[in-house]
Design an enzyme around this catalytic site. Structure first.
Site, mmCIF file in Angstrom:
data_model
loop_
_atom_site.group_PDB
_atom_site.id
_atom_site.type_symbol
_atom_site.label_atom_id
_atom_site.label_comp_id
_atom_site.label_asym_id
_atom_site.label_seq_id
_atom_site.Cartn_x
_atom_site.Cartn_y
_atom_site.Cartn_z
ATOM 1 N N ARG A 29 -1.070 14.358 13.193
ATOM 2 C CA ARG A 29 -0.414 14.247 11.883
ATOM 3 C C ARG A 29 -0.347 15.588 11.157
ATOM 4 N NH1 ARG A 29 -2.157 8.580 9.292
ATOM 5 N NH2 ARG A 29 -0.130 8.788 8.297
ATOM 6 N N ASP A 80 3.938 0.632 12.178
ATOM 7 C CA ASP A 80 2.726 -0.001 11.632
ATOM 8 C C ASP A 80 2.550 -1.436 12.111
ATOM 9 O OD1 ASP A 80 2.898 1.666 8.376
ATOM 10 O OD2 ASP A 80 2.345 2.359 10.378
ATOM 11 N N LYS A 120 0.847 -1.213 0.000
ATOM 12 C CA LYS A 120 0.000 0.000 0.000
ATOM 13 C C LYS A 120 0.867 1.242 0.000
ATOM 14 C CE LYS A 120 -1.887 1.750 4.055
ATOM 15 N NZ LYS A 120 -1.700 3.167 4.306
ATOM 16 N N ASN A 121 1.820 1.306 0.924
ATOM 17 C CA ASN A 121 2.556 2.550 1.117
ATOM 18 C C ASN A 121 3.639 2.789 0.073
ATOM 19 O OD1 ASN A 121 0.893 3.057 3.252
ATOM 20 N ND2 ASN A 121 2.355 2.445 4.820
ATOM 21 N N ARG A 130 -8.508 -0.848 4.069
ATOM 22 C CA ARG A 130 -7.699 0.271 3.542
ATOM 23 C C ARG A 130 -6.297 -0.204 3.194
ATOM 24 N NH1 ARG A 130 -8.027 5.966 6.474
ATOM 25 N NH2 ARG A 130 -6.589 6.289 4.740
ATOM 26 N N ASP A 168 3.423 20.468 8.846
ATOM 27 C CA ASP A 168 4.342 21.618 8.905
ATOM 28 C C ASP A 168 5.641 21.366 8.146
ATOM 29 O OD1 ASP A 168 4.451 19.696 11.066
ATOM 30 O OD2 ASP A 168 6.126 20.845 11.846
ATOM 31 N N CYS A 189 -5.854 11.693 12.257
ATOM 32 C CA CYS A 189 -6.677 10.481 12.372
ATOM 33 C C CYS A 189 -6.505 9.980 13.805
ATOM 34 C CB CYS A 189 -6.249 9.439 11.350
ATOM 35 S SG CYS A 189 -4.603 8.816 11.638
ATOM 36 N N ARG A 210 -5.370 10.742 4.288
ATOM 37 C CA ARG A 210 -4.326 11.734 4.569
ATOM 38 C C ARG A 210 -3.182 11.658 3.573
ATOM 39 N NH1 ARG A 210 0.134 12.310 6.523
ATOM 40 N NH2 ARG A 210 0.791 14.134 7.704
ATOM 41 N N ILE A 259 6.785 7.137 17.228
ATOM 42 C CA ILE A 259 6.455 7.807 15.971
ATOM 43 C C ILE A 259 5.122 8.561 16.047
ATOM 44 C CG2 ILE A 259 6.124 7.520 13.475
ATOM 45 C CD1 ILE A 259 8.949 6.764 14.392
HETATM 46 C C1 EPZ Z 1 3.692 7.099 6.403
HETATM 47 O O1 EPZ Z 1 2.878 8.094 6.995
HETATM 48 C C2 EPZ Z 1 2.812 5.863 6.268
HETATM 49 N N1 EPZ Z 1 1.685 6.168 5.397
HETATM 50 C C3 EPZ Z 1 2.316 5.422 7.651
HETATM 51 O O2 EPZ Z 1 1.570 4.218 7.473
HETATM 52 C C4 EPZ Z 1 3.547 5.115 8.516
HETATM 53 O O3 EPZ Z 1 3.110 4.759 9.809
HETATM 54 C C5 EPZ Z 1 4.425 6.367 8.592
HETATM 55 O O4 EPZ Z 1 4.805 6.777 7.250
HETATM 56 C C6 EPZ Z 1 5.700 6.118 9.386
HETATM 57 O O5 EPZ Z 1 6.432 5.103 8.803
HETATM 58 C C7 EPZ Z 1 1.871 6.116 4.048
HETATM 59 O O6 EPZ Z 1 2.947 5.859 3.554
HETATM 60 C C8 EPZ Z 1 0.665 6.391 3.203
HETATM 61 P P1 EPZ Z 1 5.504 10.573 8.703
HETATM 62 P P2 EPZ Z 1 3.389 9.628 7.052
HETATM 63 O O7 EPZ Z 1 5.344 11.840 7.950
HETATM 64 O O8 EPZ Z 1 4.148 9.955 5.835
HETATM 65 C C9 EPZ Z 1 5.020 13.674 12.260
HETATM 66 C C10 EPZ Z 1 -0.260 2.780 7.730
HETATM 67 O O9 EPZ Z 1 -0.764 2.217 8.713
HETATM 68 N N2 EPZ Z 1 5.006 14.726 11.234
HETATM 69 O O10 EPZ Z 1 6.804 9.833 8.627
HETATM 70 O O11 EPZ Z 1 2.217 10.479 7.394
HETATM 71 C C11 EPZ Z 1 3.759 12.817 12.225
HETATM 72 O O12 EPZ Z 1 2.712 13.453 12.945
HETATM 73 C C12 EPZ Z 1 0.162 4.231 7.819
HETATM 74 O O13 EPZ Z 1 -0.044 2.219 6.619
HETATM 75 C C13 EPZ Z 1 4.994 16.063 11.636
HETATM 76 O O14 EPZ Z 1 4.991 16.375 12.827
HETATM 77 O O15 EPZ Z 1 4.367 9.538 8.309
HETATM 78 C C14 EPZ Z 1 4.212 11.543 12.865
HETATM 79 O O16 EPZ Z 1 4.146 11.690 14.276
HETATM 80 C C15 EPZ Z 1 -0.107 4.842 9.184
HETATM 81 N N3 EPZ Z 1 4.974 17.037 10.688
HETATM 82 C C16 EPZ Z 1 5.670 11.422 12.424
HETATM 83 O O17 EPZ Z 1 6.064 12.728 11.987
HETATM 84 C C17 EPZ Z 1 4.961 16.743 9.352
HETATM 85 O O18 EPZ Z 1 4.954 17.685 8.521
HETATM 86 C C18 EPZ Z 1 5.878 10.442 11.292
HETATM 87 O O19 EPZ Z 1 5.097 10.873 10.231
HETATM 88 C C19 EPZ Z 1 4.969 15.387 8.957
HETATM 89 C C20 EPZ Z 1 5.002 14.396 9.919
#
Ligand code: EPZ
Length: 416
Positions: free
Chosen positions: A121, A305, A22-23, A397, A124, A116, A92, A327
């Site tokens: 999430r 995950d 998926k990702n 999903r 910024d 979510c 998202r 995370i």
């Molecule tokens: C991706 O989400 C994955 N989703 C998530 O999988 C996965 O858990 C995550 O990466 C971490 O590996 C997809 O690929 C579609 P991040 P993403 O930006 O890109 C914070 C699943 O179950 N953050 O690395 O949204 C954020 O809040 C999903 O398949 C900021 O603060 O993850 C989080 O605490 C869930 N500001 C942390 O960083 C930002 O601008 C990691 O988020 C961006 C992120």
């Protein structure tokens, strides 16, 4: 609401093929917008998030054909730069259309993607980084409008290796003037894969797989074909299900080299593993050990995950386990439902203390999000008696057909 019925207490035994990731697939659909022609994506999973992304692609003028697991996207004409609110709000990950649309059309408007249940999430880092490339953002009534003249390469430092932010910057930088350097980039396989897709289509990206990515702007990309890697989280979920039921599970086509942290965890729990090319065989007969302490980390650390699925297995381990989630700030929600089944899990800040119990009891439970739902499936498989899991749509999903797959492993499981 669609649900899953499980009769637990059986040992899983069998072999199963692993769907496309998926990702890894989702960013490829956004990246296809950069190509003024046809992208062909093989092994694309038939999951609801992919269908939502297809709706977004069609709403901006792409022609999409999805036959079996082969997805053809013709992005020759992009006729709109406003992404439809109904799909952005429920998914998202549509946020990575920002980078792709800015590269292709220099503008985009998108409804603010909500958080979510697993966390607020914020975006910024996405916005701050894109501003460094010359993007101007205006926000009004929960809509973000982004405009850029000519995107200009720049040096960007990410304070946290955000997967989505890294992908967004790479997409926006492909046609930018000059060179963009991302320091502190995410190294998840899903970042590597979208870089490899873009590189195959003619993008100039160096440092793939490292925390420093260098993107040299080019004028255009060419049509390309690509195959999605198997899903490391789905593969991990099924190995954990095998361990939870003390079974014997063979994964026919797992992304073995992306799964080191989970394989180590399973061995520490007492599972026996045999790995050959892209097959993994797990013997879970003695996989009953607790894990005194573990924490989720960015890649190649233990993936967040798989934290909830692991928690379900440790609920019946022999001893006390501690999980620290580093995370997402709210990713222990499934503990409540596991405790209703008889688990003894205590939460304090970002840590879960799990006292392993002899048995869990099947009952009616509710999934609230994707990976928590997968954890409830594992709990239902190891519990005594029947478990009904409401909220199958959350699980769908990310899992193409978890009932079909687990039936391959001998589970007594049905959709209802
Ligand atoms: C991706 O989400 C994955 N989703 C998530 O999988 C996965 O858990 C995550 O990466 C971490 O590996 C997809 O690929 C579609 P991040 P993403 O930006 O890109 C914070 C699943 O179950 N953050 O690395 O949204 C954020 O809040 C999903 O398949 C900021 O603060 O993850 C989080 O605490 C869930 N500001 C942390 O960083 C930002 O601008 C990691 O988020 C961006 C992120």
């Amino acid at each position: 609401m669609k649900s899953i019925d499980i009769t637990g207490g059986n040992t899983l035994c069998g072999e199963v093929a692993i769907q496309g990731s998926k990702n890894a697939a989702l960013p490829l659909l956004a990246a296809s917008v950069l190509i003024k022609g046809v992208s062909v994506i093989h092994n694309c999973p038939r999951i609801s998030d992919i269908f939502s992304m297809i709706k977004i692609l069609e709403s901006i003028g792409c022609k999409v054909r999805f036959t079996g697991h082969c997805l053809e996207i013709d992005a020759k004409d992009i006729t709109s730069t406003a992404l439809p609110e109904e799909y952005v709000k429920v998914m998202r990950s549509s946020i990575i259309f920002i980078g792709a649309m800015l590269a292709r059309k220099k503008e985009v408007s998108i409804h603010y993607p909500g958080g979510c249940v697993i966390g607020e999430r914020p975006i910024d880092m996405h916005l701050g980084a894109l501003e460094r490339l010359g993007v101007e953002f205006t926000e009004a009534e929960e809509t973000i409008r982004a405009n850029a003249g000519k995107l200009k390469g720049n040096e960007i430092f990410l304070p946290f290796p955000s997967v989505g932010a890294t992908q967004n910057i790479v997409l926006a930088a492909v046609f930018a003037e000059g060179v963009t350097v991302i320091k502190g980039a995410a190294k998840e396989p899903e970042v590597t894969e979208v870089c490899r897709f873009l590189q195959k289509a003619g993008a100039r990206i160096h440092g793939i797989g490292t925390e420093t990515l260098e993107i040299e702007g080019v004028d255009s990309l060419k049509e390309t074909e690509f195959t999605v890697v198997p899903d490391r989280i789905v593969a991990g979920t099924y190995l954990l299900a095998g361990a939870a039921t003390r079974g014997a599970v063979l994964l026919e086509n797992a992304p073995v080299h992306q799964m080191d942290s989970l394989l180590l965890m399973l061995r520490n729990m007492g599972a026996k593993l045999h790995v050959e090319q892209d097959c993994i065989f797990l013997n879970g007969e003695e996989a009953d050990r607790a894990i005194p302490f573990m924490e989720t980390k960015v890649y190649p650390g233990f993936p967040t995950d798989l934290q909830s699925p692991l928690m379900a297995v440790l609920a019946r381990a022999d001893g006390i386990s501690i999980i620290r989630e580093t995370i997402f700030e709210n990713r222990f929600r499934v503990a409540k439902e596991l405790n209703r089944m008889g688990a003894r899990i205590f939460l304090k800040e970002n840590q879960a203390l799990i006292y392993g119990v002899e048995r869990l009891s099947g009952m009616d439970v509710k999934a609230e999000e994707l990976r928590g739902g997968a954890a409830l499936v594992i709990a239902g498989l190891l519990a005594q008696g029947k478990t009904k899991i409401d909220g199958l749509s959350y699980i769908e999903r990310g899992y193409e057909d978890i009932v079909r797959d687990l039936k391959c492993l001998g589970a007594k499981i049905e959709k209802s």
